[in-house]
Structure formats: C-alpha cells, structure tokens
Design a protein around this motif. Sequence first.
Motif, PDB file in Angstrom:
ATOM      1  N   ALA A 325       0.845  -1.200   0.000  1.00 48.46           N
ATOM      2  CA  ALA A 325       0.000   0.000   0.000  1.00 48.46           C
ATOM      3  C   ALA A 325       0.876   1.244   0.000  1.00 48.46           C
ATOM      4  CB  ALA A 325      -0.925   0.008   1.217  1.00 48.46           C
ATOM      5  N   HIS A 326       0.429   2.278  -0.707  1.00 46.60           N
ATOM      6  CA  HIS A 326       1.186   3.519  -0.808  1.00 46.60           C
ATOM      7  C   HIS A 326       1.022   4.333   0.477  1.00 46.60           C
ATOM      8  CE1 HIS A 326       2.886   7.211  -2.426  1.00 46.60           C
ATOM      9  NE2 HIS A 326       3.203   6.559  -3.534  1.00 46.60           N
ATOM     10  N   LEU A 327       2.116   4.872   0.958  1.00 48.95           N
ATOM     11  CA  LEU A 327       2.086   5.625   2.219  1.00 48.95           C
ATOM     12  C   LEU A 327       1.151   6.829   2.133  1.00 48.95           C
ATOM     13  CD1 LEU A 327       5.913   5.490   2.985  1.00 48.95           C
ATOM     14  CD2 LEU A 327       4.111   4.191   4.151  1.00 48.95           C
ATOM     15  N   ARG A 328       1.112   7.500   0.971  1.00 45.51           N
ATOM     16  CA  ARG A 328       0.235   8.668   0.838  1.00 45.51           C
ATOM     17  C   ARG A 328      -1.234   8.276   0.926  1.00 45.51           C
ATOM     18  NH1 ARG A 328       3.949  10.907  -3.143  1.00 45.51           N
ATOM     19  NH2 ARG A 328       2.721   9.902  -4.787  1.00 45.51           N
ATOM     20  N   ASP A 329      -1.581   7.101   0.406  1.00 39.41           N
ATOM     21  CA  ASP A 329      -2.974   6.668   0.456  1.00 39.41           C
ATOM     22  C   ASP A 329      -3.403   6.363   1.888  1.00 39.41           C
ATOM     23  OD1 ASP A 329      -2.908   6.889  -2.299  1.00 39.41           O
ATOM     24  OD2 ASP A 329      -2.660   4.733  -2.641  1.00 39.41           O
ATOM     25  N   VAL A 330      -2.486   5.822   2.667  1.00 39.93           N
ATOM     26  CA  VAL A 330      -2.790   5.576   4.083  1.00 39.93           C
ATOM     27  C   VAL A 330      -3.063   6.897   4.785  1.00 39.93           C
ATOM     28  CG1 VAL A 330      -1.976   4.581   6.241  1.00 39.93           C
ATOM     29  CG2 VAL A 330      -1.341   3.507   4.062  1.00 39.93           C
ATOM     30  N   GLY A 331      -2.195   7.884   4.548  1.00 34.96           N
ATOM     31  CA  GLY A 331      -2.386   9.196   5.157  1.00 34.96           C
ATOM     32  C   GLY A 331      -3.684   9.850   4.725  1.00 34.96           C
ATOM     33  N   ALA A 332      -4.037   9.716   3.439  1.00 32.32           N
ATOM     34  CA  ALA A 332      -5.280  10.303   2.940  1.00 32.32           C
ATOM     35  C   ALA A 332      -6.498   9.655   3.581  1.00 32.32           C
ATOM     36  CB  ALA A 332      -5.339  10.165   1.414  1.00 32.32           C
ATOM     37  N   THR A 333      -6.426   8.361   3.837  1.00 32.10           N
ATOM     38  CA  THR A 333      -7.535   7.654   4.486  1.00 32.10           C
ATOM     39  C   THR A 333      -7.755   8.180   5.896  1.00 32.10           C
ATOM     40  OG1 THR A 333      -7.027   5.673   3.199  1.00 32.10           O
ATOM     41  CG2 THR A 333      -8.399   5.383   5.161  1.00 32.10           C
ATOM     42  N   ILE A 334      -6.669   8.351   6.627  1.00 35.19           N
ATOM     43  CA  ILE A 334      -6.773   8.885   7.990  1.00 35.19           C
ATOM     44  C   ILE A 334      -7.335  10.301   7.957  1.00 35.19           C
ATOM     45  CG2 ILE A 334      -5.461   9.547  10.045  1.00 35.19           C
ATOM     46  CD1 ILE A 334      -3.416   7.331   9.164  1.00 35.19           C
ATOM     47  N   ASP A 335      -6.853  11.116   7.020  1.00 32.61           N
ATOM     48  CA  ASP A 335      -7.309  12.506   6.925  1.00 32.61           C
ATOM     49  C   ASP A 335      -8.796  12.597   6.608  1.00 32.61           C
ATOM     50  OD1 ASP A 335      -4.736  13.375   7.442  1.00 32.61           O
ATOM     51  OD2 ASP A 335      -4.256  13.790   5.343  1.00 32.61           O
ATOM     52  N   LEU A 336      -9.257  11.794   5.652  1.00 34.20           N
ATOM     53  CA  LEU A 336     -10.669  11.873   5.267  1.00 34.20           C
ATOM     54  C   LEU A 336     -11.570  11.334   6.365  1.00 34.20           C
ATOM     55  CD1 LEU A 336     -12.907  12.547   3.361  1.00 34.20           C
ATOM     56  CD2 LEU A 336     -12.431  10.436   2.076  1.00 34.20           C
ATOM     57  N   LEU A 337     -11.198  10.234   6.975  1.00 30.12           N
ATOM     58  CA  LEU A 337     -12.004   9.697   8.070  1.00 30.12           C
ATOM     59  C   LEU A 337     -12.110  10.719   9.199  1.00 30.12           C
ATOM     60  CD1 LEU A 337     -13.525   7.427   9.515  1.00 30.12           C
ATOM     61  CD2 LEU A 337     -11.302   6.533  10.267  1.00 30.12           C
ATOM     62  N   SER A 338     -10.987  11.328   9.557  1.00 30.44           N
ATOM     63  CA  SER A 338     -10.986  12.303  10.654  1.00 30.44           C
ATOM     64  C   SER A 338     -11.849  13.508  10.316  1.00 30.44           C
ATOM     65  CB  SER A 338      -9.555  12.740  10.963  1.00 30.44           C
ATOM     66  OG  SER A 338      -8.774  11.646  11.390  1.00 30.44           O
ATOM     67  N   ALA A 339     -11.724  14.028   9.103  1.00 30.57           N
ATOM     68  CA  ALA A 339     -12.509  15.193   8.697  1.00 30.57           C
ATOM     69  C   ALA A 339     -13.998  14.867   8.644  1.00 30.57           C
ATOM     70  CB  ALA A 339     -12.023  15.693   7.336  1.00 30.57           C
ATOM     71  N   PHE A 340     -14.320  13.674   8.165  1.00 32.46           N
ATOM     72  CA  PHE A 340     -15.724  13.254   8.105  1.00 32.46           C
ATOM     73  C   PHE A 340     -16.328  13.188   9.505  1.00 32.46           C
ATOM     74  CE2 PHE A 340     -19.094  10.075   8.063  1.00 32.46           C
ATOM     75  CZ  PHE A 340     -19.829  10.408   6.923  1.00 32.46           C
ATOM     76  N   LEU A 341     -15.607  12.585  10.442  1.00 34.04           N
ATOM     77  CA  LEU A 341     -16.127  12.465  11.811  1.00 34.04           C
ATOM     78  C   LEU A 341     -16.225  13.834  12.479  1.00 34.04           C
ATOM     79  CD1 LEU A 341     -14.191   9.293  13.032  1.00 34.04           C
ATOM     80  CD2 LEU A 341     -16.586   9.435  12.332  1.00 34.04           C
ATOM     81  N   ASP A 342     -15.255  14.696  12.256  1.00 32.31           N
ATOM     82  CA  ASP A 342     -15.291  16.040  12.843  1.00 32.31           C
ATOM     83  C   ASP A 342     -16.522  16.818  12.373  1.00 32.31           C
ATOM     84  OD1 ASP A 342     -13.012  15.777  14.345  1.00 32.31           O
ATOM     85  OD2 ASP A 342     -11.686  16.683  12.845  1.00 32.31           O
TER      86      ASP A 342
END
Length: 352
Positions: A325-342
């Motif tokens: 898995a690409h490191l940037r995609d992992v980071g993007a997943t965390i960012d989107l999940l966090s923003a969605f929950l916020d």
Amino acid sequence: MAVEPDFEYDLLERLTEARGVPGYEDRVRAIVREELTPHVEDLHTDAMGNVIGTVEGESAYSVVVAAHMDEIGFMVTHVDENGFLAVDPLGGFDPRVLKAQRATVHTRGGDLPGVIGSAPPHTLDEADREKTPKVEDVRIDLGLDAETVEERVSPGDLVTLDQGTEIVGEHVTGKAVDNRVSVLALIEAARRLDSPAVTVHFAATVQEEVGLRGANALGVDLDPDLAIALDTTVANDVPGFEEREYVTRCGEGVAIKLKDSSVITSPKVHRRLAAVAETEGISHQFEVLPAGGTDTAGFQTAAGAKPVGALSIPTRYLHTVTESAHLRDVGATIDLLSAFLDGETGEGDYRL
C-alpha cells in the motif's frame, strides 16, 4: 524514504507483524486495546472478540467506524505418519503463492517454525508441472521427526505465514497489510477526534475473512445510526492488467467505495465523503469492486436498514505476504475519516 508517513509507522509495523487469524485475534487485540485506551471514554471486548472504544458525543446519534483485525491463515487438521501437517484454510488463499513459503505453527506449547515445501522442478514430470495447485494439498514441514511433531502439534493449532514489514520505495509491504493498515487508520482517527457532536464507536472487528461475522454481530449489538467501514481494496495497477481492471491505483488517494459484491454503499454517505474530501483537498478516487466484500455489508442490514459508507486503501497483491500500500494513500484515508467524523452532526438525512 521519499514519502514521509504522517502516521506512526512503528505502530503499523507492530500491527502487521502480529499474528491473528479469524477467531484468534488475541495478539492484535492486545495492541488495539493498548492504543485506544487513552483516547476513548469506554473500552470493552465482546464475546466474539470485537474491540469497541467509544467517544461520547453531544448527542445520542451514533456512528460506528469498523476495521477488521484478522488475517488469512490455516488451522491444522491432521499430522501424517511422516510428521507433515495437513491444514484447512481460514480465509481465501491463492494456492499458487503458497509454495516455498515460511510459516509459523502456533501451539499451546509455543510457536514452531515451518515451511510449505516445493518440489525441485527438475524432479517433476510434465503432468506435475502443469497441475493446478490446490490449497488442500498444502503440507507444513516442521523439520522434526513424526514422533516429536505428534507430541507438540494438535488439530486446531493455527498457522500463519511469515514475512516482515518493509518500506519499498513509497509503499509499505508485508503480510496482513490487509487489514492492519485500516486498524492503524482507526486508531489514528481516534487519537485525532476531539469533542465530537455525535457518539463514535471505534470497532476493531473479528472474523471478517470468513464471512463478516464480527461486523454482523456488532450491527445488532450497537445498532448504530451510521456505519463507516475501513478496509483494503484491489489495486491492479501492475503489469498483466488492462486499465479498466485496475479498480484503484496506488498513490492516487483514499478510495471511496461505491460497491463491491456484498454491498452498494448509501449514495448520500459516499457523496458526503467525496464532498468532504474536495473541501479539505484530500486526494481520493472511487472504488467499484467486482468481487469481494467488507464489514460494510455486515452493518447495512444487521439491525434493520442502515446508511453505510466505506473507505478503502488501494493495495497491490492482496492475500499474499507481499501486500503493498502507498504511504500517501494511508495518510489520505486517515485525513478523510478524521474530517468526516469532525463534521458529522447527526442532523443530516441519509435516507433515500
């Protein structure tokens, strides 16, 4: 490395290298409990082994974020007269990739190293070379005499494949990237969540690889108003596939699931996920997966009709020991999940 991960890589390494086949996720569960404890108000494990960490919100509206902990593996069924182990698969294996792999047998007396042998090609006749391999033909060689194996190994003992976790270019690769990389994303999102408007249950689930069983149970027990599942997905952006077969591409961001063979995600949910990604400038793509299922389906109907969405991390070579898995995609997943929950207030209408 060219891409510096914006998450705790050491934790990802611990998660991927821990062993935990369906129904026996104990070692992974211990890490999840340790990491979630400081960031949730309530933490418990249910009778199946699902771990649920809850952050209370301002309203009773509840969201479940789920990522499965289990990895594919085997269970010992028989020790033959020569001390070789016959096994039954726990999850879906491509038998072509099993030969010449190292393995670990997990017994009550401790772990034993073993190998899945492969006959030298110059000893095979043409019929053997052309024979289609089958998972049921797998045998584990412990390098011990039959009497010793009989004493130390019993039917029901578990087998996992061996592989360390490594950074290869801009990718993380190893065994159990599916789905420990999503467990990492769940933990990172729990760390970031602060004073949510809704109650959020962070659920590390069990037995996904053998039929979404943990998620099905949690859908009933938690009865959430909204569920978001996290998993890996196919990235066939490698030689041998046409572009239309890629499903997703590594390095192009988190995948917002539209469908797989087990679920069609709620349109209003995946549209909101996409809108948040656009607003926050988070790289993303859309996933239409022809075959395969995730915990998303486990929550959709378990306790009545529920709106569901899913975020997927594009991953090459799924269900092998070199999942990537690409490191940037992992980071993007965390960012989107966090923003969605916020941004989730519980006041939106996801009904159709």
